[in-house]
Design a protein around this motif. Structure first.
Motif, PDB file in Angstrom:
ATOM      1  N   LEU A  63     -65.162  48.637  22.224  1.00 54.37           N
ATOM      2  CA  LEU A  63     -64.439  48.536  20.957  1.00 54.37           C
ATOM      3  C   LEU A  63     -65.384  48.858  19.808  1.00 54.37           C
ATOM      4  O   LEU A  63     -66.511  48.357  19.769  1.00 54.37           O
ATOM      5  N   GLN A  64     -64.920  49.695  18.882  1.00 52.35           N
ATOM      6  CA  GLN A  64     -65.721  50.038  17.710  1.00 52.35           C
ATOM      7  C   GLN A  64     -64.850  50.023  16.461  1.00 52.35           C
ATOM      8  O   GLN A  64     -63.730  50.557  16.471  1.00 52.35           O
ATOM      9  N   LEU A  65     -65.365  49.416  15.414  1.00 51.70           N
ATOM     10  CA  LEU A  65     -64.786  49.543  14.084  1.00 51.70           C
ATOM     11  C   LEU A  65     -65.764  50.375  13.263  1.00 51.70           C
ATOM     12  O   LEU A  65     -66.970  50.088  13.244  1.00 51.70           O
ATOM     13  N   LYS A  66     -65.233  51.403  12.604  1.00 50.55           N
ATOM     14  CA  LYS A  66     -66.076  52.311  11.846  1.00 50.55           C
ATOM     15  C   LYS A  66     -65.638  52.331  10.385  1.00 50.55           C
ATOM     16  O   LYS A  66     -64.572  52.852  10.052  1.00 50.55           O
ATOM     17  N   GLN A  67     -66.441  51.698   9.533  1.00 52.77           N
ATOM     18  CA  GLN A  67     -66.213  51.704   8.085  1.00 52.77           C
ATOM     19  C   GLN A  67     -64.766  51.295   7.739  1.00 52.77           C
ATOM     20  O   GLN A  67     -64.073  51.973   6.968  1.00 52.77           O
ATOM     21  N   VAL A  68     -64.346  50.183   8.291  1.00 51.71           N
ATOM     22  CA  VAL A  68     -62.965  49.735   8.109  1.00 51.71           C
ATOM     23  C   VAL A  68     -62.812  49.004   6.777  1.00 51.71           C
ATOM     24  O   VAL A  68     -63.565  48.083   6.457  1.00 51.71           O
ATOM     25  N   GLU A  69     -61.815  49.451   6.024  1.00 50.31           N
ATOM     26  CA  GLU A  69     -61.413  48.768   4.799  1.00 50.31           C
ATOM     27  C   GLU A  69     -59.970  48.297   4.978  1.00 50.31           C
ATOM     28  O   GLU A  69     -59.148  48.989   5.588  1.00 50.31           O
ATOM     29  N   ALA A  70     -59.678  47.115   4.443  1.00 50.75           N
ATOM     30  CA  ALA A  70     -58.317  46.582   4.533  1.00 50.75           C
ATOM     31  C   ALA A  70     -57.956  45.936   3.200  1.00 50.75           C
ATOM     32  O   ALA A  70     -58.816  45.374   2.499  1.00 50.75           O
ATOM     33  N   TYR A  71     -56.680  46.013   2.868  1.00 50.67           N
ATOM     34  CA  TYR A  71     -56.198  45.513   1.581  1.00 50.67           C
ATOM     35  C   TYR A  71     -54.962  44.641   1.781  1.00 50.67           C
ATOM     36  O   TYR A  71     -54.146  44.890   2.669  1.00 50.67           O
ATOM     37  N   TYR A  72     -54.849  43.626   0.937  1.00 52.15           N
ATOM     38  CA  TYR A  72     -53.609  42.870   0.780  1.00 52.15           C
ATOM     39  C   TYR A  72     -53.140  43.136  -0.648  1.00 52.15           C
ATOM     40  O   TYR A  72     -53.638  42.523  -1.600  1.00 52.15           O
ATOM     41  N   GLY A  73     -52.239  44.090  -0.794  1.00 53.04           N
ATOM     42  CA  GLY A  73     -51.866  44.523  -2.133  1.00 53.04           C
ATOM     43  C   GLY A  73     -53.058  45.175  -2.793  1.00 53.04           C
ATOM     44  O   GLY A  73     -53.671  46.098  -2.247  1.00 53.04           O
ATOM     45  N   ALA A  74     -53.411  44.681  -3.980  1.00 56.54           N
ATOM     46  CA  ALA A  74     -54.553  45.241  -4.706  1.00 56.54           C
ATOM     47  C   ALA A  74     -55.872  44.581  -4.318  1.00 56.54           C
ATOM     48  O   ALA A  74     -56.938  44.994  -4.779  1.00 56.54           O
ATOM     49  N   ILE A  75     -55.805  43.550  -3.471  1.00 51.83           N
ATOM     50  CA  ILE A  75     -57.012  42.803  -3.105  1.00 51.83           C
ATOM     51  C   ILE A  75     -57.643  43.414  -1.871  1.00 51.83           C
ATOM     52  O   ILE A  75     -56.993  43.541  -0.824  1.00 51.83           O
TER      53      ILE A  75
END
Length: 234
Positions: A4-16
């Motif tokens: 399993l690899q995560l690569k430069q993961v960004e996540a948002y909740y609305g604007a946050i």
């Protein structure tokens, strides 16, 4: 080899923005732990893997980019997610909860085999087989939640705060079971606030703070790290 690899993961909740360039590797056969304070992004990281939140960046599993997969397809591909707070079906029996965990398994004999295998790890569940899940203790519900996650026959299991709200003696039992699962060949990504116990059983660890990975190392080294000691082991 990375399972399993995560690569430069960004996540948002609305604007946050909840995750900021998270990169994580989990090798086959490892226990890797992700530690951090409340709100640091631990649970969001697991949800990102499972397709429960929209992300930027990439998630790779078993050599395949699964970044855009819906959650049920990810589960069928070999990733089991045991969420924070257990979330069993409280009005269903232990038997019915386990069968729900095998929702896409067509073979009744395979389902029975996996139920019996779960009893080897969780003998208490055999005793409670026909009991309604919501009437069991917190520790028993956590055992059921993990056993239900194993019913799909996953390659990796994502555990979100398995010790939360449990008595210390039950926490010890849960961590012993996690080790047994790993020794049998299961790869585990463990999210925990109980950093000391998590690092005691993990091979490697990552520290997340305000959505960013700030440290990564072998678990034994993280246990000796002054920054980790001050923030999470005091």
């Amino acid at each position: 080899m990375s399972l399993l690899q995560l690569k430069q993961v960004e996540a948002y909740y609305g604007a946050i923005q909840a995750l900021r360039g998270v990169t994580i590797d989990v090798n086959e056969g490892e226990i890797v732990t992700l530690i951090g304070s409340n709100g640091a992004g631990k649970s969001t990281t697991l949800k990102s893997i499972c397709g429960q939140v929209k992300i930027r960046g990439e998630v790779w599993f078993n050599g395949k980019n699964i970044s855009d997969q819906p959650p049920h397809v990810t589960a069928q591909s070999g990733i089991a997610h045991v969420p924070e707070g257990r979330r069993i079906f409280p009005r269903l029996t232990v038997k019915e909860n386990l069968e729900m965990g095998a929702f896409s398994v067509k073979s009744k004999s395979l389902i029975r085999e996996r139920i019996e295998k779960s009893f080897a790890y969780f003998p208490r569940l055999k005793e409670r087989y026909h009991q309604v899940g919501g009437t069991m203790s917190g520790g028993e519900q956590q055992m059921l939640a993990i056993a239900r996650g194993l019913m799909m026959g996953p390659r990796i299991i994502l555990l979100d705060e398995p010790s939360m709200g449990l008595a210390p003696v039950i926490v010890d039992q849960i961590f012993e079971i996690i080790q047994e699962l790993n020794e049998s060949g299961m790869t585990i990504l463990l999210v925990e606030q109980n950093a000391y116990q998590a690092l005691q059983i993990a091979h490697r660890g990552y520290v997340i703070q305000t959505g960013e990975i700030i440290l990564q190392d072998n678990a034994a080294e993280l246990l000796k790290n002054d920054q980790v000691k001050e923030a999470y082991l005091a």
